[in-house]
Design a protein around this motif. Structure first.
Motif, mmCIF file in Angstrom:
data_model
loop_
_atom_site.group_PDB
_atom_site.id
_atom_site.type_symbol
_atom_site.label_atom_id
_atom_site.label_comp_id
_atom_site.label_asym_id
_atom_site.label_seq_id
_atom_site.Cartn_x
_atom_site.Cartn_y
_atom_site.Cartn_z
ATOM 1 N N LEU A 438 0.944 -0.991 0.145
ATOM 2 C CA LEU A 438 -0.061 -0.042 0.063
ATOM 3 C C LEU A 438 0.892 1.284 0.054
ATOM 4 N N PRO A 512 1.284 -1.702 -7.178
ATOM 5 C CA PRO A 512 0.295 -2.935 -7.353
ATOM 6 C C PRO A 512 -0.572 -2.291 -8.425
ATOM 7 N N ALA A 513 -1.146 -3.077 -9.212
ATOM 8 C CA ALA A 513 -2.081 -2.565 -10.297
ATOM 9 C C ALA A 513 -3.312 -1.753 -9.703
ATOM 10 N N GLY A 514 -3.770 -2.480 -8.759
ATOM 11 C CA GLY A 514 -5.131 -1.815 -7.928
ATOM 12 C C GLY A 514 -4.941 -0.376 -7.473
ATOM 13 N N LEU A 515 -3.478 0.127 -7.361
ATOM 14 C CA LEU A 515 -3.319 1.356 -6.737
ATOM 15 C C LEU A 515 -2.834 2.404 -8.010
ATOM 16 N N ARG A 516 -2.762 1.871 -9.149
ATOM 17 C CA ARG A 516 -2.280 2.859 -10.007
ATOM 18 C C ARG A 516 -3.471 3.606 -10.650
ATOM 19 N N ALA A 519 -4.937 1.974 -14.103
ATOM 20 C CA ALA A 519 -5.099 0.768 -14.000
ATOM 21 C C ALA A 519 -6.186 0.441 -15.098
ATOM 22 N N ARG A 520 -6.208 -0.932 -15.544
ATOM 23 C CA ARG A 520 -7.196 -1.249 -16.344
ATOM 24 C C ARG A 520 -8.720 -0.970 -15.862
ATOM 25 N N ALA A 521 -9.381 -0.559 -16.940
ATOM 26 C CA ALA A 521 -10.836 -0.190 -16.475
ATOM 27 C C ALA A 521 -11.632 -1.126 -16.033
ATOM 28 N N GLY A 522 -11.908 -2.238 -16.777
ATOM 29 C CA GLY A 522 -12.861 -3.391 -16.553
ATOM 30 C C GLY A 522 -12.127 -4.611 -16.030
ATOM 31 N N ALA A 523 -12.693 -5.659 -16.079
ATOM 32 C CA ALA A 523 -11.992 -7.127 -15.580
ATOM 33 C C ALA A 523 -11.245 -7.600 -16.778
#
Ligand SMILES: Nc1ncnc2c1ncn2[C@@H]1O[C@H](COP(=O)(O)OP(=O)(O)OP(=O)(O)O)[C@@H](O)[C@H]1O
Ligand SMILES: [Mg+2]
Lengths: 523, 246
Positions: A438, A512-516, A519-523
């Motif tokens: 984090l 981590p991708a989730g913090l960028r 980050a990519r939009a969808g799944a």
């Protein structure tokens, strides 16, 4: 000839440690070990005259045909070159009797060559071969102004106390410099500290009337300066001599004979001319030396920078070596500061009580001027070169990393911290799996800052013989060669930019991708 | 199953929870209710060991909670905090599997358990590949519940699990959760502001006010034998707010 030289000469050279010998061997001797033929290493200090004399000595050694001659050009200031001589990294270098007496042997008064040799002998060293000129301090004034005021000798200065005097910090502060001189001549003026490189221009533009010079300065002729007669004989002699290891004449008798042949060969006038050739006309040191040895000192006077373009200087033969050294300095120190800084940052974030102490002391390190820190480390560690440079850079790089780590961790939202705790993860796992990821963005930002700052700060390392692009900057400053200076500054700036870009790429890997944000939009 | 004995907590002179003695029975859903700041979350934090009582003690499954056993006991507790508390750097699926992975459960075990939970919580499996911020509030709540249920803990502590949801979603989830709790026979302590929700879930309701238990019992008892005027006032205020629910 810089702040660090006075700082460095503050320590006595009575003790020689094995460590110093080992470090020097590693740094400088390796290439020589590979050579089969006996090799004689000639040193020189970082200013034009020393470079030229070093080249003359080297060419003389080579001409004797007994041993291979290697010139370790512009190794550093007095303390560094002297240390190298004592460690056996070099065999001989041009030095001045005054420097030997006051700086190296820490005597209070001038001494004869015999007296100096008596004290040098226990160190395995000797001084011999007076080259024929005296490069001492002198005071100089614009010819026109001196004529107008009728000043020809230092004593005359008493008549004009309103003169504006600009003196180099070194001359202004050293024991045997201005304070003693003012006392000897009864001068009351309060001079102004001026960078030596600026003094001539300041004098030419009339901003100061009187400056301190070396009596063989290249620019004395160019700027039409009158050197004031030292009518009380205040300035000690700084006769140029060869300072050598006592085993040299035994190891290479024919070479030594050739060197003795240099005795009395170089007059002050010749030295000024050679300095001017190199410094003002841009003739390479080796060709100035060649010209002198073939008896035609003026032959090579050529257009400034002849045969040398910025690009050719930039990608000169030393480019990859300097790049490698610079990268080594930056990354070795950065690695250390990550290894030490991240845990310190974690500790600071964990316990508010020590956090103030940690951040305070790391922040204080940042305020120490780099040359002062280097000088201190050299005294402390009894060695010069890469090691103290890396340690200094390491200390400077700590603050951004410690601060970004501790603030990154402290900024983690309380609910997330509690969730991690409530899951039943032990402290170490929480740190590794939750808290550090984090805080990754903040920590990486700190590391990036440190890396970029380090690229710039590493140029200072050249002052202590650690190489890198700073070597060109320092050499450029020493011999007033702007092209050389830029050939060091430009790649350093480019490396800083590359570092920045490199870290931007690294961010994509490590955050981590989730913090960028991107980050990519969808799944 | 869960027992507080004279447990209390004071923050810099202000009482968050007065000395409280309470039991939450096994395999039963208990509801903590009360106005904002009355100490509901503090009580849950005491049970999960995030807050240490100033005096008194907390017993979980017959063991008194202290430093040495708190991490082990937490593995038997699923705790969902007020806004879910999902870790933003991990995908929903990674959030759910985090502790199981740390404890070294096999891949097969984890996959099998996750697919059971996906069915139970009625969440589309592809959502598990998303990061928390790519999910809606309701989806996040379900994922948080999945994470709490992952190791099949006997105890669930849910701090306003349905806060911040629109009424329709909230109504749906209330039904689903009630079904899940009954199916799994968990010991549940659930926090809410809403008396209707409390009545819906709770076999056992605890009403708190300013860190003090006002009344503990069934919803029927609250209506028939209110311990204080405040109980009546609290119920009336809630009814007035949502008359249709009656
Ligand atoms: N870490 C803390 N430091 C100081 N005071 C706190 C702390 N945590 C809680 N409090 C205080 O303790 C009291 C009870 O807080 P608690 O979070 O238990 O309330 P709550 O019933 O969960 O309220 P809500 O329904 O708004 O979530 C409040 O007055 C709060 O301000
Ligand atoms: Mg709360």
């Amino acid at each position: 000839m810089s702040a660090i030289s006075s700082a460095l000469s503050g320590r006595p050279y009575r003790r020689r440690t094995e460590a110093m010998r080992v470090i020097f061997s590693i740094l400088f001797l390796l290439p020589a070990l590979c050579a089969a033929q006996a090799t004689i290493h000639v040193g020189s200090k970082r200013f034009t005259e020393s470079y030229i004399l070093g080249e003359i000595v080297t060419a003389t050694v080579a001409s004797a045909g007994e041993a291979q001659a290697v010139h370790r050009q512009g190794m550093g200031n007095t303390a560094i070159v002297f240390a190298a001589l004592r460690a056996g990294v070099i065999d001989v270098y041009p030095e001045y009797t005054g420097t030997i007496a006051f700086e190296l042997l820490r005597k209070r008064a001038a001494a004869s060559l015999e007296d100096l040799n008596r004290e040098l002998a226990p160190l395995g060293l000797g001084a011999a071969v007076r080259l024929g000129f005296n490069n001492t301090y002198a005071l100089a004034m614009r010819e026109a102004r001196a004529a107008e005021l009728g000043i020809g000798a230092v004593s005359d200065l008493k008549r004009v106390p309103e003169l504006r005097i600009g003196l180099s910090q070194e001359f202004l502060n050293r024991r045997d410099g201005w304070p003693a001189m003012a006392r000897a001549y009864g001068l009351a003026a309060s001079p102004l500290g001026l960078d030596h490189g600026l003094a001539y221009e300041a004098s030419a533009s009339g901003q100061v009337d009187l400056i301190d010079v070396y009596s063989t300065d290249a620019k004395l002729a160019k700027y039409q300066l009158r050197v004031l007669t030292d009518d009380l004989g205040f300035f000690p002699k700084y006769d140029a001599v060869l300072l050598y290891r006592l085993d040299l004449p035994r190891r290479a008798p024919r070479t030594w004979e050739a060197l003795i042949g240099l005795e009395g060969r170089i007059s002050s006038r010749q030295m000024i001319a050679m300095n001017a050739e190199a410094e003002l006309a841009g003739v390479p040191f080796s060709r100035v030396a060649e010209g002198f040895l073939s008896g035609s000192a003026a032959r090579h006077l050529a257009a400034p920078g002849e045969g040398r373009t910025f690009i050719s200087t930039l990608v000169g033969a030393d480019f990859w070596r300097l790049t490698g050294q610079h990268l080594l300095l930056v990354f070795a120190s950065l690695g250390l500061s990550i290894v030490a800084g991240v845990p310190l940052g974690i500790w600071a974030a964990r316990s508010p009580r020590v956090s103030g102490w940690i951040l305070g002391s790391v922040g204080m390190l940042q305020t120490i001027p780099s040359l002062a820190l280097l000088a201190f480390l050299i005294t402390l560690m009894d060695t010069i070169g890469t090691v103290p440079a890396i340690i200094a850079l390491f200390l400077y790089a700590l603050l951004p990393i410690v601060r970004s780590t501790s603030s990154g961790l402290a900024d983690i939202a309380q609910p997330l911290r509690e969730s991690a705790q409530a899951l039943g993860l032990p402290g170490g796992a929480r740190l590794r799996l939750i808290e550090l990821p984090l805080a990754a963005r903040s920590i990486l930002a700190g590391i990036k800052t440190s890396a970029v700052i380090n690229v710039g700060t590493a140029t200072i390392a050249a002052f202590v013989g650690a190489g890198g692009y700073g070597e060109r900057i320092v050499a450029g400053l020493a011999v007033n060669d702007n092209m050389m200076l830029l050939a060091g500054a430009v790649p350093a700036a480019l490396m800083a930019i590359a570092m920045q870009l490199g870290f931007d790429v690294l961010d994509r890997w490590l955050i981590p991708a989730g913090l960028r944000h991107d980050a990519r939009a969808g799944a | 199953m869960i027992r507080l004995e004279g447990a209390c907590k004071t923050y810099r002179g202000s009482v968050a929870l007065a000395p409280t003695t309470l039991t939450f029975a096994a395999r039963q859903t208990s509801v903590l209710i009360g106005p904002s700041g009355c100490g509901k979350s503090t009580l849950l934090r005491l049970i999960v060991g995030l807050v240490t009582p100033d005096a008194g003690g907390v017993w979980v499954g017959g063991e008194e909670l202290h430093k040495d056993n708190v991490e082990r006991l937490r593995h038997g507790i699923g705790y969902v905090i007020q806004d879910g508390g999902l870790f933003p750097h991990l995908t929903a699926g990674e959030n759910v599997a985090l502790l199981a992975r740390y404890l070294g459960r096999s891949r097969a075990w984890i996959e099998e358990r996750m697919s059971r939970l996906v069915d139970l919580m009625r969440i589309p499996a592809r959502l598990l590949e998303r990061f928390p911020r790519e999910l809606s509030g309701g989806q996040r709540q379900r994922v948080s519940l999945m994470r709490a249920l992952m190791l099949d803990p006997p105890i669930l502590l849910l701090d306003e699990p349905l806060g911040a949801l629109d009424p329709v979603t909230r109504y749906e989830l209330q039904d689903e959760l009630k079904r899940v709790f009954a199916e799994l026979a968990k010991t549940v302590v659930l926090v809410t502001h809403d008396m209707n929700e409390a009545a819906h879930f709770g076999d056992h309701i605890v009403l708190l006010r300013s860190g003090r238990v006002v009344q503990a019992g069934s919803f029927g008892e609250f209506l028939s034998h209110p311990a204080e005027d405040y109980v009546r006032d609290f119920i009336r205020a809630q009814r007035a707010a949502v008359p249709a629910a009656n």
